[in-house]
Design a protein around this motif. Structure first.
Motif, PDB file in Angstrom:
ATOM      1  N   SER A 156       0.903 -22.577   4.433  1.00  0.00           N
ATOM      2  CA  SER A 156       0.553 -22.112   5.781  1.00  0.00           C
ATOM      3  C   SER A 156      -0.043 -20.704   5.815  1.00  0.00           C
ATOM      4  O   SER A 156      -0.572 -20.283   6.843  1.00  0.00           O
ATOM      5  CB  SER A 156       1.792 -22.161   6.692  1.00  0.00           C
ATOM      6  N   VAL A 157       0.063 -20.000   4.704  1.00  0.00           N
ATOM      7  CA  VAL A 157      -0.452 -18.623   4.679  1.00  0.00           C
ATOM      8  C   VAL A 157      -1.374 -18.474   3.480  1.00  0.00           C
ATOM      9  O   VAL A 157      -1.047 -18.915   2.375  1.00  0.00           O
ATOM     10  CB  VAL A 157       0.709 -17.606   4.551  1.00  0.00           C
ATOM     11  N   ASP A 158      -2.519 -17.846   3.723  1.00  0.00           N
ATOM     12  CA  ASP A 158      -3.383 -17.491   2.612  1.00  0.00           C
ATOM     13  C   ASP A 158      -3.079 -16.051   2.221  1.00  0.00           C
ATOM     14  O   ASP A 158      -2.883 -15.195   3.083  1.00  0.00           O
ATOM     15  CB  ASP A 158      -4.849 -17.616   3.046  1.00  0.00           C
ATOM     16  N   ALA A 159      -3.030 -15.796   0.910  1.00  0.00           N
ATOM     17  CA  ALA A 159      -2.674 -14.448   0.441  1.00  0.00           C
ATOM     18  C   ALA A 159      -3.579 -13.377   1.049  1.00  0.00           C
ATOM     19  O   ALA A 159      -3.157 -12.231   1.227  1.00  0.00           O
ATOM     20  CB  ALA A 159      -2.733 -14.395  -1.084  1.00  0.00           C
ATOM     21  N   SER A 160      -4.803 -13.765   1.396  1.00  0.00           N
ATOM     22  CA  SER A 160      -5.729 -12.785   1.965  1.00  0.00           C
ATOM     23  C   SER A 160      -5.284 -12.299   3.351  1.00  0.00           C
ATOM     24  O   SER A 160      -5.765 -11.285   3.848  1.00  0.00           O
ATOM     25  CB  SER A 160      -7.133 -13.378   2.057  1.00  0.00           C
ATOM     26  N   GLU A 161      -4.359 -13.044   3.979  1.00  0.00           N
ATOM     27  CA  GLU A 161      -3.829 -12.605   5.280  1.00  0.00           C
ATOM     28  C   GLU A 161      -2.789 -11.501   5.132  1.00  0.00           C
ATOM     29  O   GLU A 161      -2.392 -10.874   6.107  1.00  0.00           O
ATOM     30  CB  GLU A 161      -3.138 -13.776   6.001  1.00  0.00           C
ATOM     31  N   LEU A 162      -2.302 -11.343   3.911  1.00  0.00           N
ATOM     32  CA  LEU A 162      -1.193 -10.406   3.678  1.00  0.00           C
ATOM     33  C   LEU A 162      -1.710  -9.085   3.117  1.00  0.00           C
ATOM     34  O   LEU A 162      -2.702  -9.061   2.392  1.00  0.00           O
ATOM     35  CB  LEU A 162      -0.188 -11.021   2.699  1.00  0.00           C
ATOM     36  N   SER A 163      -1.017  -8.004   3.459  1.00  0.00           N
ATOM     37  CA  SER A 163      -1.426  -6.703   2.918  1.00  0.00           C
ATOM     38  C   SER A 163      -0.238  -5.773   2.709  1.00  0.00           C
ATOM     39  O   SER A 163       0.044  -5.376   1.580  1.00  0.00           O
ATOM     40  CB  SER A 163      -2.462  -6.046   3.834  1.00  0.00           C
ATOM     41  N   THR A 164       0.446  -5.452   3.800  1.00  0.00           N
ATOM     42  CA  THR A 164       1.509  -4.436   3.716  1.00  0.00           C
ATOM     43  C   THR A 164       2.748  -4.891   4.489  1.00  0.00           C
ATOM     44  O   THR A 164       2.687  -5.808   5.314  1.00  0.00           O
ATOM     45  CB  THR A 164       1.047  -3.107   4.354  1.00  0.00           C
ATOM     46  N   TYR A 165       3.865  -4.196   4.231  1.00  0.00           N
ATOM     47  CA  TYR A 165       5.075  -4.417   5.041  1.00  0.00           C
ATOM     48  C   TYR A 165       4.764  -4.104   6.514  1.00  0.00           C
ATOM     49  O   TYR A 165       5.198  -4.813   7.425  1.00  0.00           O
ATOM     50  CB  TYR A 165       6.198  -3.470   4.609  1.00  0.00           C
ATOM     51  N   GLU A 166       4.008  -3.020   6.712  1.00  0.00           N
ATOM     52  CA  GLU A 166       3.713  -2.546   8.064  1.00  0.00           C
ATOM     53  C   GLU A 166       2.944  -3.600   8.858  1.00  0.00           C
ATOM     54  O   GLU A 166       3.175  -3.788  10.060  1.00  0.00           O
ATOM     55  CB  GLU A 166       2.884  -1.248   7.992  1.00  0.00           C
ATOM     56  N   ALA A 167       2.030  -4.311   8.169  1.00  0.00           N
ATOM     57  CA  ALA A 167       1.186  -5.292   8.861  1.00  0.00           C
ATOM     58  C   ALA A 167       1.999  -6.468   9.407  1.00  0.00           C
ATOM     59  O   ALA A 167       1.554  -7.150  10.338  1.00  0.00           O
ATOM     60  CB  ALA A 167       0.097  -5.797   7.912  1.00  0.00           C
ATOM     61  N   LEU A 168       3.182  -6.688   8.870  1.00  0.00           N
ATOM     62  CA  LEU A 168       4.022  -7.790   9.367  1.00  0.00           C
ATOM     63  C   LEU A 168       4.591  -7.478  10.751  1.00  0.00           C
ATOM     64  O   LEU A 168       5.229  -8.324  11.374  1.00  0.00           O
ATOM     65  CB  LEU A 168       5.162  -8.099   8.391  1.00  0.00           C
ATOM     66  N   ALA A 169       4.360  -6.264  11.233  1.00  0.00           N
ATOM     67  CA  ALA A 169       4.774  -5.895  12.591  1.00  0.00           C
ATOM     68  C   ALA A 169       3.709  -6.265  13.620  1.00  0.00           C
ATOM     69  O   ALA A 169       3.939  -6.174  14.826  1.00  0.00           O
ATOM     70  CB  ALA A 169       5.056  -4.395  12.658  1.00  0.00           C
ATOM     71  N   ILE A 172       7.235   0.226  13.673  1.00  0.00           N
ATOM     72  CA  ILE A 172       7.093  -0.860  12.691  1.00  0.00           C
ATOM     73  C   ILE A 172       8.293  -1.806  12.781  1.00  0.00           C
ATOM     74  O   ILE A 172       8.137  -3.031  12.873  1.00  0.00           O
ATOM     75  CB  ILE A 172       6.974  -0.286  11.257  1.00  0.00           C
ATOM     76  N   VAL A 173       9.475  -1.229  12.793  1.00  0.00           N
ATOM     77  CA  VAL A 173      10.691  -2.056  12.798  1.00  0.00           C
ATOM     78  C   VAL A 173      10.813  -2.816  14.127  1.00  0.00           C
ATOM     79  O   VAL A 173      11.271  -3.960  14.151  1.00  0.00           O
ATOM     80  CB  VAL A 173      11.932  -1.182  12.503  1.00  0.00           C
ATOM     81  N   ILE A 192      11.227   5.158   6.880  1.00  0.00           N
ATOM     82  CA  ILE A 192      11.496   6.462   7.509  1.00  0.00           C
ATOM     83  C   ILE A 192      10.991   7.583   6.596  1.00  0.00           C
ATOM     84  O   ILE A 192      10.339   8.527   7.050  1.00  0.00           O
ATOM     85  CB  ILE A 192      13.000   6.627   7.810  1.00  0.00           C
ATOM     86  N   ALA A 193      11.282   7.457   5.303  1.00  0.00           N
ATOM     87  CA  ALA A 193      10.872   8.508   4.354  1.00  0.00           C
ATOM     88  C   ALA A 193       9.348   8.645   4.316  1.00  0.00           C
ATOM     89  O   ALA A 193       8.811   9.747   4.227  1.00  0.00           O
ATOM     90  CB  ALA A 193      11.411   8.190   2.965  1.00  0.00           C
ATOM     91  N   HIS A 194       8.646   7.517   4.407  1.00  0.00           N
ATOM     92  CA  HIS A 194       7.185   7.572   4.281  1.00  0.00           C
ATOM     93  C   HIS A 194       6.474   7.887   5.586  1.00  0.00           C
ATOM     94  O   HIS A 194       5.430   8.520   5.594  1.00  0.00           O
ATOM     95  CB  HIS A 194       6.655   6.242   3.741  1.00  0.00           C
ATOM     96  N   HIS A 195       7.008   7.378   6.702  1.00  0.00           N
ATOM     97  CA  HIS A 195       6.264   7.472   7.965  1.00  0.00           C
ATOM     98  C   HIS A 195       6.888   8.418   8.984  1.00  0.00           C
ATOM     99  O   HIS A 195       6.270   8.714   9.991  1.00  0.00           O
ATOM    100  CB  HIS A 195       6.182   6.087   8.626  1.00  0.00           C
ATOM    101  N   GLY A 196       8.138   8.811   8.775  1.00  0.00           N
ATOM    102  CA  GLY A 196       8.865   9.540   9.814  1.00  0.00           C
ATOM    103  C   GLY A 196       9.501   8.552  10.778  1.00  0.00           C
ATOM    104  O   GLY A 196       9.148   7.369  10.811  1.00  0.00           O
TER     105      GLY A 196
END
Ligand code: FE2
Length: 336
Positions: free
Chosen positions: A140-153, A190-191, A179-183
């Motif tokens: 159901s998902v093509d790898a090209s749709e995926l990129s980052t943890y953040e994008a899953l938001a 994101i969460v 939190i460490a990376h983005h503040g």
């Protein structure tokens, strides 16, 4: 796959002692190192190999992280534990904050382990690497749709994402790394996006099984749960995706150990930890398909199939110390 509460393994002497038969004659100069371990994986092969190679016996007992920390605190100077071993930097940081470890210096460990897996004060050392990565259903998902943890938001993942509960330390450490990376403000966004999109599950295996059966399209789990399932079901319909490869890399957690503050045998404890990072590294990580922390050791064949990846080298101590902030942030985000 729940283990019994505080099942005592291997050696009856320790079992007798911890059940209240007294401590006389136990500890000190008896060439035995005692480990309280919250690693719920198969440790016997590594400990037995250590015994064969060094003549030093290892006695250990299992418990949950919190149980063992409470036990060590309650036992105080009388504790039998020479080593506290656990999973996740969050737990290691909590134990360190509680003053349960004694700092040590070791050139062997400094050489064997990346700095990101060592507590700056030498209280604990990460002995394996565990990638908390994206997993998906290739139907159901093509790898090209995926990129980052953040994008899953992003809204496109609404109803397609499966995540683990906020009470789990692996989830907490991943959020702590955001939190460490983005503040805090950006991490909260994101969460919150994740919380809006996701179905929440109680463990990583459930997430993987629901991807396999088509209930989830994409999830976030530790890599070794997939490796373990693939061992029994090579046709499992779940693929690994390594996120954030153009940026900081995959979130890497650890399983580690430190010498307890009141260890009777701090030298033997240190010897065991050094051995696990070097001669025993292969045996230690292979039992649970973890990635070696020591770069001189190759990953096992099964996880080598997942391919190589860039890992986030954010210090485990840094995201471990942000555990409480991560829990608060998830509550604010409505992440259950
Ligand atoms: Fe685990």
């Amino acid at each position: 796959m729940r283990r019994p509460r505080l099942a005592v393994s291997l050696v009856t002497a320790l079992a007798a002692a911890v059940s209240g038969c007294g401590f006389a004659g136990i500890g000190g100069d008896d060439n035995v190192v005692r480990v309280y371990s919250a690693r719920h994986y198969d440790l016997e092969p590594a400990f037995e190999k250590f015994h064969q190679q060094t003549g030093v016996e290892v006695e250990f007992l299992y418990g949950t992280d919190a149980e063992l920390r409470e036990r060590i605190k309650a036992e105080g100077e009388n504790t039998l534990a020479d080593v506290y071993m656990t999973v996740d930097a969050g737990n290691l940081a909590l134990a360190a904050e509680d003053g349960m470890f004694q700092p040590m210096t070791s050139r062997t460990l400094d050489r064997a382990l990346p700095e990101s897996l060592q507590d700056a004060d030498g209280r604990w050392y990460g002995l394996s690497k565990r990638a908390r990565t994206i997993v998906y259903d290739p139907e159901s998902v093509d790898a090209s749709e995926l990129s980052t943890y953040e994008a899953l938001a992003e809204p496109e993942w609404e109803g397609r994402l499966c995540l683990r509960r906020s009470t789990n330390v692996y989830t907490q450490s991943l959020v702590a790394s955001l939190i460490a990376h983005h503040g805090e403000d950006e991490a909260l966004q994101i969460v919150s996006g994740w919380a809006d999109n996701a179905e929440i599950y109680n463990n990583d295996v459930e997430i993987l099984e629901n991807i396999d059966s088509g209930n989830c399209e994409v999830g976030i789990t530790n890599h070794y749960y997939l490796a373990r399932l693939l061992e029994d079901q090579p046709d499992l319909g779940v693929e690994v995706f390594w996120p954030n490869q153009q940026g900081r890399g995959v979130h890497v957690n650890t399983s580690g150990a430190g010498v307890t503050k009141y260890a009777d045998d701090p030298e033997l404890a240190k010897q065991l930890i050094e051995w696990l990072a070097t001669d025993g590294q292969q045996a230690f990580v292979a039992a649970n398909h973890e990635y070696p922390a020591n770069p001189d050791v190759a990953p096992d064949d099964l996880i080598a199939q997942f391919g190589t990846f860039k890992g986030d080298d954010l210090a485990a101590a840094e995201f471990g110390a942000l555990n409480a902030e991560a829990i608060e942030l998830m509550a604010e985000a409505g992440y259950e």
